[in-house]
Design a protein around this motif. Structure first.
Motif, mmCIF file in Angstrom:
data_model
loop_
_atom_site.group_PDB
_atom_site.id
_atom_site.type_symbol
_atom_site.label_atom_id
_atom_site.label_comp_id
_atom_site.label_asym_id
_atom_site.label_seq_id
_atom_site.Cartn_x
_atom_site.Cartn_y
_atom_site.Cartn_z
ATOM 1 N N LEU A 172 0.829 -1.212 0.000
ATOM 2 C CA LEU A 172 0.000 0.000 0.000
ATOM 3 C C LEU A 172 0.861 1.259 0.000
ATOM 4 N N LYS A 173 1.998 1.202 0.656
ATOM 5 C CA LYS A 173 2.899 2.360 0.671
ATOM 6 C C LYS A 173 3.471 2.620 -0.724
ATOM 7 N N LEU A 215 -2.953 4.455 -4.178
ATOM 8 C CA LEU A 215 -4.350 4.521 -4.634
ATOM 9 C C LEU A 215 -5.172 3.335 -4.127
ATOM 10 N N LEU A 216 -4.513 2.229 -3.774
ATOM 11 C CA LEU A 216 -5.244 1.095 -3.191
ATOM 12 C C LEU A 216 -5.641 1.375 -1.749
ATOM 13 N N VAL A 249 -10.496 12.155 -4.839
ATOM 14 C CA VAL A 249 -9.875 10.916 -4.380
ATOM 15 C C VAL A 249 -9.160 11.229 -3.072
ATOM 16 N N VAL A 250 -9.535 10.529 -2.004
ATOM 17 C CA VAL A 250 -8.933 10.754 -0.687
ATOM 18 C C VAL A 250 -7.943 9.630 -0.418
ATOM 19 N N ILE A 292 -10.533 4.296 -10.011
ATOM 20 C CA ILE A 292 -9.317 5.043 -9.666
ATOM 21 C C ILE A 292 -8.057 4.170 -9.695
ATOM 22 N N VAL A 293 -8.232 2.862 -9.760
ATOM 23 C CA VAL A 293 -7.075 1.964 -9.803
ATOM 24 C C VAL A 293 -7.023 1.317 -11.177
ATOM 25 N N ASP A 294 -5.937 1.525 -11.883
ATOM 26 C CA ASP A 294 -5.773 0.912 -13.201
ATOM 27 C C ASP A 294 -5.266 -0.516 -13.057
ATOM 28 N N GLY A 295 -5.463 -1.294 -14.115
ATOM 29 C CA GLY A 295 -5.041 -2.684 -14.098
ATOM 30 C C GLY A 295 -3.555 -2.850 -13.829
#
Length: 441
Positions: free
Chosen positions: A281-282, A286-287, A296-297, A414-417
């Motif tokens: 995640l770091k 975006l995840l 987007v928060v 908001i998350v691309d493949g």
């Protein structure tokens, strides 16, 4: 008389279902005493009395749906439990012993009053009746009042046929019959509507063979609603990978006894995956975000939700600040939340504010699945069963290795493949090299 209402529970909870009354009519309660257990879509909570006294009336029953602010009971702040209970029992016995005598007395009183009125006022309306009308009062015989109370009818709704405008028992009965006809007519329309819906609905069907119908609990209804909403309100997509668990299993085997002795808790696989998730995640923030309107928060904290299965459905308590916890801290956090979930001791604060979730279907034997997002989160990691499968090694030999399929469901808005695949691959790399994970952790 004090009314007890459903209190404000939480910002996101506006209604619930009465699971169980903890008191009954006539009980003495003190301010702050729990009087009922309320089932909400998240947890079961106790509703406390906001005044002391005697419970004079329970306005809702177990199984009823209630909303915040609804009046659910009444308390007499000056009442005494024993006195009122005895009085009610006495009234009940008297009613059982002499219902006919009571009716007879009322009818005799009715007859005497009617005779007196006719002698005093042979024509027109009586002065008493006029005064009652001027004050907005309903003039009715005691027998009529008693009959109206029995039928639950408001006297002001009844038209009197008496020339003195006094309502009599026959007026009450006539009004009740008219209401019954209206209700039957309305009920007929409702039944016809229900039948039409039943005929056209594919969700509820009749069966030729025996079935059992049970009302879904509020929590199950909410779970069903939110799962559908998650699929309808997000562009959900799932990507998969597989992880070789050999090194994690060897490390766990080497350290588990010392770990248990030192921390008084077992070293499981979930702490490894939690550490790997935080690390990934770091790298892919975006995840760890959510969508609010057109913004987007991206969260700068790592509160990881852990899906726990209970008899009443799936709940996702949150392990706070997982990035600041060591392996023992994560294992303790998971164990504590799981136990609280099974003991029905979770608080609303335990379930709110997660930034990413992990669900482990492998403990039930699942080999592969597509987890559904725990909205408003935009990512959830699914773990599965560990099975030995043939794997081609770098030297082209084939070995039987303990393998696990992992799945990442994400919100494609908001998350691309590319990010999703790289995120999952990064988790794979850290799990397959747990020593590096330990050093970084």
């Amino acid at each position: 008389m004090k009314e007890i209402k459903v209190p404000e529970l939480a910002e996101s909870i506006t209604e619930g279902t009465i699971a169980e009354w903890l008191v009954k009519k006539g009980d003495q309660v003190e301010k702050g005493d729990p009087i009922l257990e309320l089932e909400t879509d998240k947890v079961n909570v106790e509703v406390n009395a906001d005044a002391g006294g005697v419970i004079t009336e329970l306005l809702k029953e177990a199984g009823d749906d209630v909303e915040v602010g609804d009046v659910i009971a009444k308390v007499d702040e000056n009442g005494e439990a024993s006195g009122e209970t005895a009085e009610e029992e006495s009234k009940g016995e008297e009613k059982q012993e002499a219902p006919q005598e009571e009716t007879k007395k009322a009818e005799e009183q009715d007859s005497q009053e009617t005779s007196s009125e006719k002698q005093a006022e042979p024509a027109g309306k009586s002065q008493a009746s006029d005064e009652g009308k001027d004050k907005g009062e309903v003039v009715a015989t005691p027998a009529a009042r008693k009959r109206a109370r029995e039928l639950g009818i408001d006297l002001s709704d009844i038209s009197a046929r008496d020339p003195l405008d006094r309502i009599r028992p026959e007026d009450v009965d006539s009004h009740a019959k008219d209401d019954s006809k209206e209700e039957a007519k309305s009920s007929g329309k409702q039944e016809a509507s229900k039948q039409q819906k039943k005929d056209t609905s594919s969700e509820k069907k009749e069966f030729d063979k025996p079935v059992v119908r049970e009302k879904m609990s509020r929590r199950r209804q909410t779970i069903a609603k939110r799962l559908v909403e998650a699929q309808q309100s997000s562009a959900m997509l799932t990507t998969f990978n597989e992880v070789d668990m050999t090194n994690v299993m060897e490390l766990r085997s080497q350290r588990k006894d010392a770990f248990l002795k030192k921390h008084d808790i077992k070293l499981g696989f979930m702490s490894f995956f939690t550490k790997a998730v935080v690390g990934a995640l770091k790298e892919f923030p975006l995840l760890n975000a959510e969508i609010q309107g057109d913004e987007v928060v991206m969260k700068q904290f790592y509160d990881i939700g852990m899906a726990v299965s209970t008899d009443e459905g799936l709940v996702v308590p949150v392990v706070r600040d997982a990035d600041r916890l060591d392996f023992a801290g994560i294992e303790n956090g998971i164990a504590t939340m799981a136990q609280k979930a099974r003991d029905k001791e979770l608080q609303l604060s335990d379930l709110q504010g997660g930034s990413f979730s992990i669900t482990n279907g492998g403990i039930f034997g699942s080999m592969l699945s597509t987890p559904i997002l725990n909205t408003p989160q935009v990512g959830i990691l699914g773990l599965h069963n560990i099975e030995k499968r043939p794997k081609v090694m770098p030297d082209d030999t084939i070995q039987a290795r303990p393998m696990m399929y992992i799945a990442l469901s994400y919100d494609h808005r908001i998350v691309d493949g590319k990010e999703a695949v790289q995120f999952l691959r990064r988790i794979k790399e850290m799990i397959e090299d747990p020593y590096d994970l330990l050093l970084e952790g």
